[in-house]
Design a protein around this motif. Sequence first.
Motif, short mmCIF file in Angstrom:
data_model
loop_
_atom_site.label_atom_id
_atom_site.label_comp_id
_atom_site.label_asym_id
_atom_site.label_seq_id
_atom_site.Cartn_x
_atom_site.Cartn_y
_atom_site.Cartn_z
N ASN A 169 115.61 20.49 -19.83
CA ASN A 169 116.14 19.06 -20.99
C ASN A 169 116.68 18.10 -20.72
O ASN A 169 117.45 17.13 -20.22
CB ASN A 169 117.92 20.05 -21.73
N PRO A 170 115.42 17.23 -19.74
CA PRO A 170 115.54 16.31 -19.31
C PRO A 170 115.82 15.05 -20.71
O PRO A 170 114.98 15.23 -21.28
CB PRO A 170 114.07 15.77 -17.93
N ILE A 171 116.04 13.89 -20.39
CA ILE A 171 116.05 12.87 -21.19
C ILE A 171 114.91 11.91 -20.27
O ILE A 171 115.03 11.15 -19.80
CB ILE A 171 118.14 12.14 -21.64
N HIS A 172 114.48 10.80 -21.57
CA HIS A 172 113.23 9.82 -21.52
C HIS A 172 113.58 9.26 -22.22
O HIS A 172 113.50 9.49 -23.76
CB HIS A 172 112.01 10.73 -21.13
N ILE A 173 113.37 8.18 -22.34
CA ILE A 173 113.79 6.98 -23.40
C ILE A 173 112.81 6.58 -23.73
O ILE A 173 112.36 5.66 -22.47
CB ILE A 173 115.06 5.97 -23.22
N LEU A 174 111.36 6.38 -23.97
CA LEU A 174 110.35 5.76 -24.14
C LEU A 174 109.78 5.00 -24.19
O LEU A 174 110.02 4.66 -26.09
CB LEU A 174 109.62 7.52 -24.96
N SER A 175 108.84 4.40 -24.02
CA SER A 175 107.86 3.00 -24.60
C SER A 175 107.02 3.03 -26.15
O SER A 175 107.10 4.15 -25.82
CB SER A 175 107.25 2.90 -23.73
N PRO A 176 107.89 2.68 -27.08
CA PRO A 176 106.60 3.15 -27.67
C PRO A 176 105.15 2.64 -28.26
O PRO A 176 104.01 3.70 -29.26
CB PRO A 176 107.04 1.75 -28.77
N PHE A 177 104.17 2.45 -26.89
CA PHE A 177 103.19 2.70 -26.50
C PHE A 177 103.15 3.29 -25.38
O PHE A 177 101.85 3.55 -25.13
CB PHE A 177 103.16 1.78 -26.10
N ASP A 178 104.45 4.46 -25.30
CA ASP A 178 103.48 5.99 -24.29
C ASP A 178 102.80 6.76 -24.83
O ASP A 178 102.53 7.26 -26.11
CB ASP A 178 105.41 6.42 -24.64
N ASN A 179 101.96 6.84 -23.94
CA ASN A 179 101.05 8.67 -24.19
C ASN A 179 101.13 9.33 -25.39
O ASN A 179 100.45 9.56 -25.81
CB ASN A 179 99.97 8.24 -22.96
#
Length: 383
Positions: A277-287
Motif C-alpha cells: 500500500n504505498p501512496i503515489h501522487i501521480l502526474s496526469p500524464f503518467d504512463n
Amino acid sequence: MIISNSLLLSEVRKIILSNQLLISGNNYSSKSGIYRIIEKLGYIQIDTISVVERSHHHILWSRMPSYQKSILDELLEKDKLIFEYWSHAASYLPMNDFRFSLLRKRNYSNKYKDWKISNRKIIGYVYDRIRSEGPLQSKDFDDKKSGTSGWWNWKPSKDALDFLFHSGELMIAKRSGFQKVYDLTERVLPENTDISIPSVNEFYRHLADKNLKSFGIFREKEVMYQRSYDKAEFKKVLNQLTEEKIIAGVKVKGFKDDIFYTSESNIEALANIKLNNPIHILSPFDNLIIQRKRIKDLFDFDYQLECYLPQNKRKFGYFCLPVLCGSRFIARNDAKASRADNIFLVKNMFQDKDFKNSAYSKKLFKKTAQLANFTSCAEVKGM
C-alpha cells in the motif's frame, strides 16, 4: 495459445503495478537508475504544463523519490542515452530504440511532401543556418508571422523547424529554459547508432515487446493507442509472438470478450509481488494512467484532466492529480505549486470515503509534503 486458467482483476493490477515500478521495494537510485526506469517504461511523456511539475520530472520522481531534474539533461546532452521524439505524444525515449522512430519519420516526410516542395526555400534556409551556425532555437530566427495574429500562426521558420524535426533531419540537442535547441541529426546521434529502418513487422513486434516490458500484460487496442495500424498485420505479429512463446493469451475474469497478452514469467512472478500500500501522487500524464479507458476498465478509476475543459464543466479542478494507494485510486488532489510564495496549495482533496481515516490521511499528507518539496515549495497549505 490461451492459458487455460484465467486471471483475477486483482492479479492483473499487481502485474501492471509491478512492471510500472509503482510497488514498494524499487531500489532505483542515481543516473543509471533513471535510465533503467526510462528503458523499462519505454518512454517518458513531455508536457509544457507546470502547475505542479512538468510531467517528465514528475513521472520519474514517482519511481525514484531521490530523482534530481538535472539527471534528465545529462542523459540527453552528455551521455546521449535518450533522445526526444514522438511516441503517442512528445516524449523522451531510449536511444537504443532510435531506429524504431525512423518509420514514423519516413511516413511523416511522405505525408507532407507537397508542403515540403511548396516551402523548400524556408526549409533550406533554416537547415543551412543550423548547419553553418550550430544548434539554434526558434527564437534565433527573426522572420515575422504570416497571416492574422493568433497563437496558431507560427513563424514560417517554426513550421520549417517542426517539419525538419518530425521528418528526422533535425534532432533536439538539448533544452534551454525548456525551449528546444535544434541541431543536425548527424551531429546529435551517437556513433554506431542503428539507423536501419525497421519493417512494419519489426515495428509491431517492438511495440508489443515494449508493452509487455512496461505493463506486463496488455490488450491489442492498448498497444496501438493513438496509432493508425494494419490490424491484420498486427494480429499476425501477435500470433508469431505466441508461437514463439514470448507472449501467451490469457482470459481475465469480468472481461469475457477480451484476450489479454502476458508471459509465463509474469504469471509465475505474481506470488512474489507485495504491494504494501504505498501512496503515489501521480502526474496526469503518467504512463500508468495516460490511457483513460484502460485505467477505467482495470482500476475502476474514471479520470479526466480538466484543464482542457471550460471552468463551469470541471468537477475536480484545473489540474487534479490522481492518488494511488496500493492497487486502488483513493483520492484526487487539486493542487498548485506557488513557487514565488514557496507554498504548495492543495485547493481541494477529493478522498474515497473508504480511506477517510487518520492513518491514510497522515500518509497522504506526508506524500504531499514530499511532492511539495520536489516542486521547490517548503510549505503545504489547504490540507
